[in-house]
Design a protein around this motif. Structure first.
Motif, mmCIF file in Angstrom:
data_model
loop_
_atom_site.group_PDB
_atom_site.id
_atom_site.type_symbol
_atom_site.label_atom_id
_atom_site.label_comp_id
_atom_site.label_asym_id
_atom_site.label_seq_id
_atom_site.Cartn_x
_atom_site.Cartn_y
_atom_site.Cartn_z
ATOM 1 N N ALA A 1 0.813 -1.225 0.000
ATOM 2 C CA ALA A 1 0.000 0.000 0.000
ATOM 3 C C ALA A 1 0.841 1.268 0.000
ATOM 4 O O ALA A 1 0.310 2.353 -0.248
ATOM 5 N N SER A 2 2.144 1.149 0.244
ATOM 6 C CA SER A 2 2.996 2.343 0.351
ATOM 7 C C SER A 2 3.083 3.144 -0.943
ATOM 8 O O SER A 2 3.468 4.313 -0.927
ATOM 9 N N VAL A 3 2.704 2.548 -2.082
ATOM 10 C CA VAL A 3 2.743 3.280 -3.363
ATOM 11 C C VAL A 3 1.479 4.117 -3.578
ATOM 12 O O VAL A 3 1.416 4.906 -4.522
ATOM 13 N N VAL A 4 0.482 3.952 -2.722
ATOM 14 C CA VAL A 4 -0.784 4.682 -2.873
ATOM 15 C C VAL A 4 -0.564 6.156 -2.544
ATOM 16 O O VAL A 4 -0.010 6.482 -1.481
ATOM 17 N N VAL B 1 -4.023 1.492 -18.175
ATOM 18 C CA VAL B 1 -4.875 2.298 -17.288
ATOM 19 C C VAL B 1 -4.081 3.190 -16.337
ATOM 20 O O VAL B 1 -4.660 4.082 -15.708
ATOM 21 N N LEU B 2 -2.773 2.972 -16.230
ATOM 22 C CA LEU B 2 -1.979 3.796 -15.314
ATOM 23 C C LEU B 2 -1.825 5.226 -15.840
ATOM 24 O O LEU B 2 -1.500 5.434 -17.007
ATOM 25 N N ALA B 3 -2.053 6.190 -14.967
ATOM 26 C CA ALA B 3 -1.773 7.585 -15.299
ATOM 27 C C ALA B 3 -0.254 7.756 -15.412
ATOM 28 O O ALA B 3 0.506 6.953 -14.853
ATOM 29 N N PRO B 4 0.217 8.788 -16.116
ATOM 30 C CA PRO B 4 1.666 9.002 -16.234
ATOM 31 C C PRO B 4 2.346 9.052 -14.863
ATOM 32 O O PRO B 4 1.913 9.782 -13.965
ATOM 33 N N GLY B 5 3.391 8.250 -14.689
ATOM 34 C CA GLY B 5 4.137 8.219 -13.435
ATOM 35 C C GLY B 5 3.515 7.380 -12.340
ATOM 36 O O GLY B 5 4.107 7.216 -11.273
ATOM 37 N N ALA B 6 2.312 6.851 -12.580
ATOM 38 C CA ALA B 6 1.626 6.067 -11.551
ATOM 39 C C ALA B 6 2.301 4.705 -11.370
ATOM 40 O O ALA B 6 2.790 4.113 -12.333
ATOM 41 N N PRO B 7 2.316 4.180 -10.141
ATOM 42 C CA PRO B 7 3.002 2.920 -9.879
ATOM 43 C C PRO B 7 2.102 1.693 -9.981
ATOM 44 O O PRO B 7 0.886 1.766 -9.793
ATOM 45 N N PHE B 8 2.753 0.574 -10.267
ATOM 46 C CA PHE B 8 2.154 -0.750 -10.172
ATOM 47 C C PHE B 8 3.012 -1.539 -9.201
ATOM 48 O O PHE B 8 4.245 -1.524 -9.299
ATOM 49 N N THR B 9 2.383 -2.204 -8.237
ATOM 50 C CA THR B 9 3.155 -3.029 -7.314
ATOM 51 C C THR B 9 2.492 -4.376 -7.111
ATOM 52 O O THR B 9 1.266 -4.494 -7.172
ATOM 53 N N ALA C 1 8.319 -12.455 1.973
ATOM 54 C CA ALA C 1 7.984 -11.990 0.617
ATOM 55 C C ALA C 1 8.666 -10.656 0.341
ATOM 56 O O ALA C 1 9.152 -9.982 1.252
ATOM 57 N N LEU C 2 8.682 -10.302 -0.926
ATOM 58 C CA LEU C 2 9.205 -9.006 -1.360
ATOM 59 C C LEU C 2 8.216 -8.409 -2.346
ATOM 60 O O LEU C 2 7.301 -9.088 -2.803
ATOM 61 N N ALA C 3 8.408 -7.145 -2.651
ATOM 62 C CA ALA C 3 7.509 -6.482 -3.603
ATOM 63 C C ALA C 3 8.294 -5.983 -4.803
ATOM 64 O O ALA C 3 9.472 -5.638 -4.702
ATOM 65 N N TYR C 4 7.616 -5.977 -5.939
ATOM 66 C CA TYR C 4 8.105 -5.310 -7.137
ATOM 67 C C TYR C 4 7.326 -4.003 -7.261
ATOM 68 O O TYR C 4 6.097 -4.008 -7.236
ATOM 69 N N GLN C 5 8.041 -2.892 -7.375
ATOM 70 C CA GLN C 5 7.408 -1.589 -7.553
ATOM 71 C C GLN C 5 7.828 -1.072 -8.944
ATOM 72 O O GLN C 5 9.007 -0.837 -9.185
#
Length: 197
Positions: free
Chosen positions: A36-39, A140-148, A188-192
């Motif tokens: 959730a830290s990318v929100v 669907v991602l806005a410019p610069g928006a993250p996917f994790t 676990a780990l995350a991909y951002q």
């Protein structure tokens, strides 16, 4: 929202649909907070969650999402959908397949999102399905928006996980791998990811 009720729902769905529920247990608090830290924490962001399961990560997104933000959760499993709608009335649950993400969001009046958080079991999907969903995400991602999304640390070296990492690196110019969250079961780990190619 009872953790016991969440676990019972999770286990019954995992037994009913082992090819859809890829986790061995719901995500822990530390991993949920990392995802959730990318929100975005200000403005009125639109956040999409793929594969929310019992809603543990949904709770972490809600804690970070500012007032006026919108949180849509795309879930394919009918049992999980019913559970989420009954236990998390604040969550906008969309029943459907992440492979149809653009259409599902358009039907909900959304064309661009400020973050996508995923709990999907990527290693259970064939490569063409992985690519199809990631392509939908990039549209669907806005410019610069993250996917994790996340991966269990112990499977990181397996061919299926290496293949998924390659899919991410082909789709995004920035793929950051976080340190392992040892307090998760299993670790676990995350991909951002940012900046679709």
């Amino acid at each position: 929202m009872s953790p016991v009720r969440d676990l019972v729902t999770f286990l019954s769905s995992a037994v009913r649909s082992p090819a859809v529920i890829g986790a061995v247990a719901p995500s822990g608090r530390a991993l949920s907070d990392l995802l959730a830290s990318v929100v975005p924490a200000d403005g009125r962001p639109v956040v999409v969650e793929l594969g929310p399961g019992t809603g543990v990560v949904s709770g972490a997104v809600r804690r970070r999402l500012p007032l006026g933000g919108r949180h849509l959760a795309v879930e394919i499993d009918p049992g999980m959908v019913e559970h989420l709608r009954g236990t998390r009335p604040w969550l906008e649950v969309v029943q459907g397949d992440a492979a149809d993400l653009q259409k599902l969001l358009a039907d909900a009046g959304v064309d661009r999102v400020d973050a996508v958080v995923s709990g999907l079991p990527w290693t259970l999907f064939p490569e063409n399905a992985q690519r199809g969903i990631i392509e939908q995400v990039t549209r669907v991602l806005a410019p610069g928006a993250p996917f994790t999304t996340f991966a269990y640390s112990h499977v990181r070296v397996l061919p299926t996980q290496r293949r998924f990492r390659a899919v991410l690196e082909e789709a995004f110019s920035e793929v950051r791998v976080t340190p392992t969250v040892w307090r998760n079961l299993p670790p676990a780990l995350a991909y951002q990811c940012r900046h679709p190619r």
